[in-house]
Design an enzyme around this catalytic site. Sequence first.
Site, PDB file in Angstrom:
ATOM      1  N   ALA A  10      -5.071  -2.509  12.896  1.00  0.00           N
ATOM      2  CA  ALA A  10      -4.321  -3.540  11.898  1.00  0.00           C
ATOM      3  C   ALA A  10      -3.663  -2.821  10.851  1.00  0.00           C
ATOM      4  O   ALA A  10      -2.838  -3.463  10.364  1.00  0.00           O
ATOM      5  CB  ALA A  10      -5.708  -4.494  11.524  1.00  0.00           C
ATOM      6  N   ASP A  72       3.170   7.652  18.219  1.00  0.00           N
ATOM      7  CA  ASP A  72       2.037   8.506  18.532  1.00  0.00           C
ATOM      8  C   ASP A  72       1.921   9.407  17.255  1.00  0.00           C
ATOM      9  O   ASP A  72       2.973   9.816  16.697  1.00  0.00           O
ATOM     10  CB  ASP A  72       2.374   9.379  19.779  1.00  0.00           C
ATOM     11  CG  ASP A  72       0.371   9.827  19.975  1.00  0.00           C
ATOM     12  OD1 ASP A  72      -0.092   9.649  19.974  1.00  0.00           O
ATOM     13  OD2 ASP A  72       0.848  11.240  20.687  1.00  0.00           O
TER      14      ASP A  72
END
Length: 221
Positions: A10, A72
Amino acid sequence: MRLLVATRNAGKLGELRRMLDGAGIAGVELLGLDEVPGFPEAPETGRTFEDNALAKARDAARATGLVCVADDSGLAVDELNGMPGVLSARWSGGHGEDGANNALLLAQLRDTPAERRGAAFVCTVALVAPGAAAGAGERVVRGEWRGRIAGSPRGAGGFGYDPVFIPAEEDARVAAGEDLDRLGAAPRSAAELAPGEKDALSHRGRALRLLLPELARLAGA
């Protein structure tokens, strides 16, 4: 435009939402992986941040038919020859165990003097349009945030290695005597920064800002 962010974090969704709002880019509905039908997610086996981000974005775009952003990111510690690197999220063995990862990192650097505790947060973000051939309809950007590793965790905000990362900007602020009355005389960790401050400085913020023009174009803004 519906934009899939290939994450269940989130915090990452909120960061991109704040950046889009701050740039005045409207008409983008952000979705996380928990908001789309499940699909097989390949393990992150790439040797670089770029490899992993592209693989995640391609898989998600192919499975959902949505424009997809995937990142990433991790921590590269100078004294550890750039590790944990792509292994940052599972440095202690499990995946996403922030407390254990931080504890292991601090233990590994226990006897390392302050001048050798340099590090950088690194983030690579890939944007992939559905149906695009590899290399076409794709964009990959990279952001880095220099700092150092603290002696112990500080702050309750952020996630990951934020509590043990002291941004270079904080050391510079204290050395220059700036905002000492308001912010304190000790350099703050990334976990002690307000969300807006972190967005302006962070590796992910730096990478995402490079994508904003392309997201604006796709959204018709």
